[in-house]
Design a protein around this motif. Sequence first.
Motif, mmCIF file in Angstrom:
data_model
loop_
_atom_site.group_PDB
_atom_site.id
_atom_site.type_symbol
_atom_site.label_atom_id
_atom_site.label_comp_id
_atom_site.label_asym_id
_atom_site.label_seq_id
_atom_site.Cartn_x
_atom_site.Cartn_y
_atom_site.Cartn_z
ATOM 1 N N SER A 1 0.999 4.171 -2.777
ATOM 2 C CA SER A 1 0.653 5.536 -2.419
ATOM 3 C C SER A 1 1.728 6.534 -2.814
ATOM 4 C CB SER A 1 0.396 5.634 -0.904
ATOM 5 O OG SER A 1 1.608 5.492 -0.182
ATOM 6 N N CYS A 2 2.864 6.053 -3.305
ATOM 7 C CA CYS A 2 3.943 6.949 -3.722
ATOM 8 C C CYS A 2 3.750 7.450 -5.145
ATOM 9 C CB CYS A 2 5.300 6.253 -3.597
ATOM 10 S SG CYS A 2 5.796 5.910 -1.889
ATOM 11 N N CYS B 1 7.883 6.882 1.271
ATOM 12 C CA CYS B 1 7.887 7.713 0.061
ATOM 13 C C CYS B 1 8.863 8.883 0.219
ATOM 14 C CB CYS B 1 6.494 8.266 -0.207
ATOM 15 S SG CYS B 1 5.198 7.021 -0.381
ATOM 16 N N GLY C 1 0.823 -1.204 0.000
ATOM 17 C CA GLY C 1 0.000 0.000 0.000
ATOM 18 C C GLY C 1 0.854 1.250 0.000
ATOM 19 N N LYS D 1 -0.003 11.987 -5.784
ATOM 20 C CA LYS D 1 -1.227 11.337 -5.309
ATOM 21 C C LYS D 1 -1.046 10.684 -3.945
ATOM 22 C CE LYS D 1 -2.931 10.507 -9.999
ATOM 23 N NZ LYS D 1 -3.377 9.502 -10.991
ATOM 24 N N LEU D 2 -0.172 11.244 -3.128
ATOM 25 C CA LEU D 2 0.053 10.697 -1.801
ATOM 26 C C LEU D 2 -1.142 10.991 -0.893
ATOM 27 C CD1 LEU D 2 2.940 10.960 -3.071
ATOM 28 C CD2 LEU D 2 3.787 11.283 -0.742
ATOM 29 N N ALA D 3 -1.243 10.199 0.174
ATOM 30 C CA ALA D 3 -2.318 10.405 1.158
ATOM 31 C C ALA D 3 -1.907 11.525 2.110
ATOM 32 C CB ALA D 3 -2.578 9.110 1.920
#
Length: 292
Positions: free
Chosen positions: A43-44, A260, A39, A48-50
Motif C-alpha cells: 500500500s506504500c 508508510c 499488505g 496510491k495509499l489507502a
Amino acid sequence: MHLVNRPLVTALCSAVTLCAALTGCAPQAEEKAPDRAAGATASCAPGKLATQVPGKLTVGTDKPAYAPWFSDDEPSNGKGFESAVAYAVAKELGYGRDAVVWQHTPFNSAFAPGAKKFDFDINQVSISEERKKAVAFSSGYYDVRQAVVALKSSKAARATRVADLRDVKLGAQVGTTSLDFITDLVKPSEKPAVYQRNDFAKSALKTGQVDAIVVDLPTAFYITGAEVPEAEVVGQFAAPSGDPEQFGLVLDRESVLTSCVSGAVDALRKDGTLAALEKKWLSEAVDAAVLK
C-alpha cells in the motif's frame, strides 16, 4: 448379509468420484488471511495509499497554527517548519502539493481515542507511551526541548535552577508535555495554571496572571522575539535520560499507513531534509541556558 441397493451405491461412488476430483474430499484448510505487513508494504506505492480520500492526503493541525511551526496561520502555504515537513512527507509518499488537504484538528483531539478524519496530524505532538494507547505515531521528526518564558520583570526571570521555579506561578497548555514538566519535574508549591491554548497562556503571562509559562524551545524564542518582547527565555530543561522527547506525526491507532509514513520520515531524516528544514525555520532556537 444385507444387500445394498445398487443404484444407491452407484450414486454414492459417482458423488465420491466427483468430490475427489474437485476437492479430494479432505478437510480444507481455511484460506490464509493476507499478510498485514505485506499488505502495508504494497500500500506504500507512491500516490496510491489507502487514504481517507482516494488520491488525496488529508493532514490535520490546530488553528491558530503558530509560528515558527507555521506562518501567517496558514498551514497550506508551505512556510514554517511543520508545514514544510508535511509537504516533504507528502512528496515522499507520492503526493504533490495540490493533493494535500488540510483539516482543522484541535490539539487534544488529535491524540484522543476514536476514529480520525485525517491521514496524519502534525501539531507539535510529543510521542509518549500513554498517547500510544489511543493513537499511532510515525518516527520522530523533531527532537524537542522544553523551555521557560517569563517577563523580564518577574522573579521567575532570575531562575537558574529548576528549584528556583518551585515558588513561582507557572502555566502551560492542557494536555502538553510542557505541563508534564511542570507537574513532574518542577513540582511547584502552587498548582499550575492550565490553558486550553497557548494563546491564553501567553495572555496570562503578559497580564501577570502567571510568572512564567512552559513551552517547547522554538516556540519560546518566537514568543519572546515576536509576540511578547517584554518577556525572555529563562532557560531550557535538560534532556531527559534515555530516548529524547520527539514530535511525531499522529495517525489513527489502526491506520495501515503508519509504516508508510514512518518510512517517509526516516527517509527525510537520512537524506538530510529534516535537518535542512530545521536549520531554515528553527535556526534561531538553538541556544538557551540549561536549568540545572
